[in-house]
Design a protein around this motif. Structure first.
Motif, mmCIF file in Angstrom:
data_model
loop_
_atom_site.group_PDB
_atom_site.id
_atom_site.type_symbol
_atom_site.label_atom_id
_atom_site.label_comp_id
_atom_site.label_asym_id
_atom_site.label_seq_id
_atom_site.Cartn_x
_atom_site.Cartn_y
_atom_site.Cartn_z
ATOM 1 N N SER A 254 0.992 -1.243 -0.072
ATOM 2 C CA SER A 254 0.044 0.077 -0.228
ATOM 3 C C SER A 254 0.850 1.047 0.158
ATOM 4 O O SER A 254 1.808 0.852 0.160
ATOM 5 N N ALA B 195 -1.966 1.411 6.270
ATOM 6 C CA ALA B 195 -2.823 1.713 5.124
ATOM 7 C C ALA B 195 -2.134 -0.094 4.655
ATOM 8 O O ALA B 195 -2.970 -1.123 4.457
ATOM 9 N N ASP C 57 -2.846 -1.948 -2.815
ATOM 10 C CA ASP C 57 -4.414 -1.747 -1.896
ATOM 11 C C ASP C 57 -4.197 0.287 -1.605
ATOM 12 O O ASP C 57 -3.119 0.407 -1.628
ATOM 13 N N GLU C 58 -4.891 0.197 -1.146
ATOM 14 C CA GLU C 58 -5.885 1.243 -1.083
ATOM 15 C C GLU C 58 -5.095 2.913 -2.381
ATOM 16 O O GLU C 58 -4.418 3.336 -2.197
ATOM 17 N N GLY D 50 -9.192 0.213 -4.925
ATOM 18 C CA GLY D 50 -8.964 0.598 -3.672
ATOM 19 C C GLY D 50 -10.801 1.381 -4.028
ATOM 20 O O GLY D 50 -10.954 1.376 -5.079
ATOM 21 N N GLN E 17 -12.998 7.925 -3.154
ATOM 22 C CA GLN E 17 -12.593 8.609 -2.715
ATOM 23 C C GLN E 17 -11.547 9.796 -3.093
ATOM 24 O O GLN E 17 -11.711 10.435 -4.079
ATOM 25 N N GLN F 274 -6.421 9.663 4.367
ATOM 26 C CA GLN F 274 -6.023 9.194 3.742
ATOM 27 C C GLN F 274 -5.612 7.332 3.897
ATOM 28 O O GLN F 274 -4.050 7.944 4.790
ATOM 29 N N GLY F 275 -5.552 6.524 3.720
ATOM 30 C CA GLY F 275 -5.366 4.855 3.831
ATOM 31 C C GLY F 275 -5.366 4.481 5.193
ATOM 32 O O GLY F 275 -4.848 3.439 5.629
ATOM 33 N N THR G 118 -14.841 10.072 2.268
ATOM 34 C CA THR G 118 -13.511 9.866 3.252
ATOM 35 C C THR G 118 -13.464 9.684 4.189
ATOM 36 O O THR G 118 -12.721 8.821 5.275
ATOM 37 N N ARG H 195 -13.515 6.633 7.114
ATOM 38 C CA ARG H 195 -12.063 6.242 8.035
ATOM 39 C C ARG H 195 -13.127 5.511 9.438
ATOM 40 O O ARG H 195 -11.620 4.768 10.429
#
Length: 747
Positions: A394, A399, A442-443, A469, A473, A680-681, A706, A710
């Motif tokens: 990631s 992440a 990922d992400e 992903g 987002q 993020q992540g 987004t 989380r």
């Protein structure tokens, strides 16, 4: 103007950003000036960083402060080394010299007396005669003393141009003994080399030393600054006319003077110009399970690139095309696997797995609760059963940790996967590619164009690549919008998971995430009318003014959530704010939450650095990738130690203790509250989001979406219903200039 000479007894306040200080001064001639009962004078003004014991010659005027009484307001300051033994002892013991604390300062001064500074200047080898100072420590002290003298000289010069002491230290650390020459002869180099020195600061120095308003060096620097500023905003290139207009406004000169310099920079290979074509936004393009067909491109324009971003964009397109067209692949010998798939998988998930095994490059997207991770776990099981090698990665550490926990398999950051180091760059590259059959990233919505380029250089044709992903987002912090561009190109097969699984559907966090993404208002349980008795996982505490929102939020984080849900305010709860400024911006909320959760105590060590007060126990975030320390933008840790003698901070990141010199403190910020972009992540047990209409410019659907996604177990909105409505209904996103989708279709 009046003059005042004395030695500094105490530094009551110092702001490293602008040098504003409040000093307590012992005057040389106390009978000729107005001292207080202690024989001292309060001095205020903007100074370079000073030290206790240092002697100063000041010019200024006496003023009467309505609260603090008579003060000397200084407008000019010249420093001198302390002349008395007592002054030298205070000066060395103040922490100004790395490696010397009060006790060692006392031993050194006791040994050399009034000759101490002469010894440090010219005969540092004599330090070996002092108790407990060996050869290694003697060399460290001598170097620290010499560095401090250089920094002081730079600091005095830069302070006259309103540059902070912290930046002076960074400039010296970067350039060494050449620092003053570079600053005076080519100040624009600072804006290219030093984080924290912008074009406007360098421009002020250049103007002060007499550089012409329309000098080619100034125009070059302005153009490069504008390009870099646009890259920081996410753009890979900028249309040439827009670059000219922005630079003209920045420099205050006519556009005609700029075009010629653009051509010259292009000839010198400092920038790249190319005619590019663009098409509509992703929302205007229907994305099927198997994207097919060529998109029609229009809107021809000349794009201007920073050279690294040009080669990154071209490289990503070429490399992806090569990987996607490779045959046979490392999975070409796989037997049919659909029979052995988990029967609990949805048809969408099964289709995603089949596509990813049959196509060298594929994309898997979908919102929370739609089973992306379950599909990846099933894919891994198939690869393992067929004895195929794979890697999971990631863009960020947090992440990667989530991916590892979700799959129960090792996962790493992309940089760690590629073996990055400052000295050697990426260990895995085109000459030394990754030796895996399958690679899962990922992400992928967080992938910027530069990271994607370096990753793809290490992927051999024949390896399968799955980019997973949530395309809805926020895009990457760095330049580009890679995942959206890949989907928009319609070159690669895309699976969008849309079915929300039953268990996830019981969560209002999941339900409301999808409602927000569809442009529908979130729903709240009836308990929102009785905040004292919450039940469920998604709540609104309605307020109208930013000040009330701020007060409510601090109470919710510090008292209500821990009491009702048992979550730790420090570890489990994370505040996510859309903006940095204002009463409910990141900066103010961090100040308030630090005061509440980690208040000042005389027994608790703290230090002021880079405009922040760092206190033992503080929750901190790394704001830049630091490959030497293996700590990355967005990593969160806790301050466990402050060494005032060696001038460093000790921070615990996920069980690892990392040390930061005080000059590196600008890489750190408090993390009681962080921006949505910085989250993020990451995933947190509980998140709290302030939303007020004053955040209007940032109230966007993908930002709220987004933020809400989380939350693992609890999401609390604090603010006005009108602000929530504005966010949900505003589906406009900031356009990013990128030609990646067009290049993919070219190849």
């Amino acid at each position: 103007m009046e003059k005042l000479i004395g030695s500094i007894e105490r530094i009551t306040y110092y702001n490293p950003e602008n040098g504003y200080s409040v000093l307590r001064l012992l005057p040389v001639e106390p009978k000729k000036v107005r001292t207080d009962r202690t024989g001292l004078i309060t001095v205020v003004g903007n100074f370079p960083e000073l030290a206790i014991g240092e002697s100063v010659n000041l010019q200024g005027n006496w003023i009467t402060h309505p609260k603090h009484g008579i003060q000397f307001q200084a407008t000019k300051c010249e420093t001198r080394m302390p002349a008395t033994v007592a002054g030298i002892r205070r000066y060395l013991g103040s922490g100004i010299i790395k490696g010397i604390g009060p006790q060692l300062a006392d031993r050194i001064v006791s040994h050399f007396g009034a000759d101490t500074l002469e010894v440090l200047d010219r005969k540092p080898e004599l330090l070996l005669n002092v108790t407990d100072i060996g050869p290694k420590r003697s060399q460290l002290i001598a170097k620290a003393w010499e560095d401090q003298k250089q920094i002081k000289e730079i600091m005095l010069f830069l302070h006259s141009h309103n540059i902070s002491s912290n930046l002076a230290t960074k400039i010296f650390k970067h350039y060494g003994q050449q620092a003053l020459d570079i600053v005076t002869n080519n100040p624009y180099q600072l804006s290219n080399d030093i984080d924290g020195v912008g074009f406007k600061t360098a421009d002020k120095i250049a103007r002060d030393i007499g550089l012409r308003f329309d000098h080619p060096s100034r125009i070059e620097a302005g153009l490069l600054y504008t390009l870099n500023k646009n890259a920081d905003s996410g753009n890979i290139y900028i249309p040439q006319q827009e670059l000219i207009d922005q630079t003209s406004e920045l420099l205050g000169i006519s556009p005609e003077n700029i075009t010629q310099i653009i051509d010259r920079l292009s000839e010198q290979q400092l920038i790249k110009q190319e005619i590019v074509r663009t098409t509509g936004e992703l929302s205007e393009i229907v994305v099927d399970e198997l994207s097919e067909g060529i998109i029609k491109y229009g809107n021809e324009q000349t794009g201007v690139y920073l050279v690294p971003l040009y080669y990154a964009e071209v490289g990503v397109a070429k490399l992806l095309s090569a990987i996607a067209s490779a045959f046979p692949t490392r999975l070409s010998d796989l037997p049919p696997v659909f029979i052995s798939m988990d029967p609990n998988l949805s048809d969408e998930q099964k289709s995603a797995i089949k596509i990813s095994l049959n196509h060298p490059v594929s994309i898997l997207t979908g919102g929370p609760g739609t089973g992306k991770t379950t599909a990846i776990r099933s894919l891994i099981a198939i690869l393992e059963s067929c004895h195929k090698t794979y890697a999971l990665a990631s863009p960020t550490g947090r992440a990667a940790k989530r991916l590892s926990e979700a799959t129960d398999r090792p996962a790493s950051t992309i940089h760690r996967l590629l073996g990055y180091s400052i000295a050697e760059g990426f260990t895995h590259n085109a000459e030394n590619p990754l030796k895996v059959d399958y690679l899962v990233i990922d992400e992928s919505s967080m992938l910027d164009i530069t990271v994607a380029y370096n990753l793809l250089k290490a992927v051999q044709p024949g390896t399968h690549l799955l980019l997973a992903g949530d395309v809805d987002q926020l895009p990457s912090v760095g330049p580009g919008d890679v995942l959206r561009d890949l989907i928009k190109s319609k070159v690669f097969p895309v699976t969008r998971l849309q079915t929300i699984f039953r268990q996830a559907a019981n969560s209002l966090i999941i339900t409301n995430s999808h409602r927000i993404n569809r442009g529908e208002l979130p729903v709240f349980p009836p308990a929102e009318t009785d905040p004292e008795k919450p039940a469920g996982d998604f709540f609104l505490f309605p307020t109208e003014t930013p000040e009330n929102t701020s007060d409510w939020l601090v109470d919710i984080v510090c008292n209500r959530i821990p009491t009702k849900f048992g979550f730790s305010s420090m570890v489990d709860v994370q505040v996510l704010s859309p903006m940095y400024r204002g009463p409910v911006g990141v900066t103010n909320l961090n100040n308030q939450l630090q005061a509440k959760l980690n208040p000042y105590r005389s027994t608790k060590s703290e230090v002021s650095l880079s405009g922040n007060v760092f206190r033992i126990g503080d929750k901190l975030m790394q704001t830049k990738n630091n490959y030497d320390k293996d700590i990355y933008n967005g990593d969160i840790g806790y301050l466990t130690g402050i060494d005032h003698i060696d001038q460093r901070l000790e921070i615990e990141f996920d069980g690892r203790n990392i040390y930061f010199d005080w000059s590196e403190a600008d890489q750190l910020t408090h993390a009681y509250a962080i921006s949505v972009h910085k989250s993020q992540g990451s995933e947190f047990n509980a998140i709290v989001i302030p939303l007020v209409t004053q955040h209007y410019v940032m109230l966007q659907r993908n930002l709220l979406y987004t933020a809400v996604t989380r939350a693992k177990k609890l999401c609390v909105l604090v603010g006005s219903r009108r602000a929530i409505t504005i966010s949900v209904k505003n589906n406009t996103t900031a356009h990013r200039f990128s030609a990646l989708d067009w290049r993919l279709n070219q190849y």
